[in-house]
Design a protein around this motif. Structure first.
Motif, PDB file in Angstrom:
ATOM      1  N   ASN A   1      40.505  46.055  40.700  1.00 32.34           N
ATOM      2  CA  ASN A   1      41.000  45.232  41.810  1.00 32.34           C
ATOM      3  C   ASN A   1      42.520  45.158  41.829  1.00 32.34           C
ATOM      4  O   ASN A   1      43.099  44.176  42.282  1.00 32.34           O
ATOM      5  CB  ASN A   1      40.395  43.829  41.707  1.00 32.34           C
ATOM      6  CG  ASN A   1      38.925  43.844  41.987  1.00 32.34           C
ATOM      7  OD1 ASN A   1      38.521  43.807  43.139  1.00 32.34           O
ATOM      8  ND2 ASN A   1      38.112  43.953  40.941  1.00 32.34           N
TER       9      ASN A   1
ATOM     10  N   TYR B   1      44.216  44.474  45.258  1.00 33.24           N
ATOM     11  CA  TYR B   1      43.991  43.100  45.703  1.00 33.24           C
ATOM     12  C   TYR B   1      44.862  42.125  44.911  1.00 33.24           C
ATOM     13  O   TYR B   1      45.518  41.257  45.483  1.00 33.24           O
ATOM     14  CB  TYR B   1      42.513  42.720  45.559  1.00 33.24           C
ATOM     15  CG  TYR B   1      42.251  41.282  45.922  1.00 33.24           C
ATOM     16  CD1 TYR B   1      42.221  40.877  47.249  1.00 33.24           C
ATOM     17  CD2 TYR B   1      42.068  40.317  44.935  1.00 33.24           C
ATOM     18  CE1 TYR B   1      41.997  39.552  47.590  1.00 33.24           C
ATOM     19  CE2 TYR B   1      41.849  38.985  45.263  1.00 33.24           C
ATOM     20  CZ  TYR B   1      41.815  38.607  46.588  1.00 33.24           C
ATOM     21  OH  TYR B   1      41.605  37.296  46.927  1.00 33.24           O
TER      22      TYR B   1
ATOM     23  N   ARG C   1      48.681  42.344  45.806  1.00 34.98           N
ATOM     24  CA  ARG C   1      49.001  42.335  47.237  1.00 34.98           C
ATOM     25  C   ARG C   1      50.209  41.443  47.497  1.00 34.98           C
ATOM     26  O   ARG C   1      50.614  40.661  46.647  1.00 34.98           O
ATOM     27  CB  ARG C   1      47.796  41.857  48.036  1.00 34.98           C
ATOM     28  CG  ARG C   1      47.502  40.383  47.818  1.00 34.98           C
ATOM     29  CD  ARG C   1      46.110  40.022  48.312  1.00 34.98           C
ATOM     30  NE  ARG C   1      45.805  38.631  48.086  1.00 34.98           N
ATOM     31  CZ  ARG C   1      45.449  38.112  46.908  1.00 34.98           C
ATOM     32  NH1 ARG C   1      45.363  38.862  45.853  1.00 34.98           N
ATOM     33  NH2 ARG C   1      45.183  36.821  46.796  1.00 34.98           N
TER      34      ARG C   1
END
Length: 191
Positions: free
Chosen positions: A29, A32, A35
């Protein structure tokens, strides 16, 4: 704002505001977790206007930084703190144990949130702010922390009614709030 500090991964399971479920792996991830906020997508993430960690603090006034120990952004606060110390800024950093990003918004149900707002008011009063005017449920804790320098109003209408009496020519005013609270009305009244 670069989401690159070690706390991003260290706290990815602990911070409900941006973290991931325990069944997920941080390495799966990466995009994510690293970000950037929508407001800064097109901007240089190393710009001091986007990420305070890269700012020049040479002429900064006293600063207090308040964050949660379980916050994914904790590293950014620590980096900014260290950079301010190196620049000679009178700076404090308080990390609330077990708390996550924006825990202060739970000030009416979490003692740590109330304490953080109190701390902000205490800091303002201790560093020469003559008058701390607050409005709204959570903001009352800031006014309480400011002691005799704090004045709280339950609603915007009450504050707007007395604002002309509170302000004088030459006063420096900071209005910090959200558009949801319609603080543009207060900003207009200050002009």
């Amino acid at each position: 704002m670069t989401n690159s500090g070690k706390s991003v991964v260290e706290n990815c399971y602990r911070d409900p505001f941006g973290g991931i479920a325990r069944r997920k792996k941080p390495e799966d991830n990466f995009e994510y977790l690293h970000r950037i906020s929508a407001f800064a997508k097109e901007l240089d993430r190393s710009s001091p206007y986007v990420s305070p960690s890269f700012a020049d603090y040479a002429l900064f006034p006293p600063v207090t930084l308040i964050c949660g120990e379980a916050e994914m952004d904790r590293s950014s606060n620590e980096t900014a703190y260290e950079n301010m110390k190196k620049a000679g800024v009178d700076v404090t950093l308080t990390e609330y144990s077990g708390m996550w990003h924006v825990f202060q918004i739970f000030g009416n149900i979490l003692p740590e949130g109330e304490a953080a707002w109190n701390e902000a008011g205490e800091y303002a009063a201790a560093h020469g702010v003559d008058l701390v005017i607050t409005q709204g449920e959570l903001a009352k804790y800031i006014a309480e922390g400011a002691g005799t320098a704090g004045v709280h109003y339950a609603d915007r209408a009450s504050l707007l009614a007395v604002l002309p009496e509170l302000l004088h020519e030459g006063d420096v005013v900071l209005v910090k709030a959200s558009h949801g609270a319609h603080f543009e009305e207060i900003s207009e009244a200050v002009k």
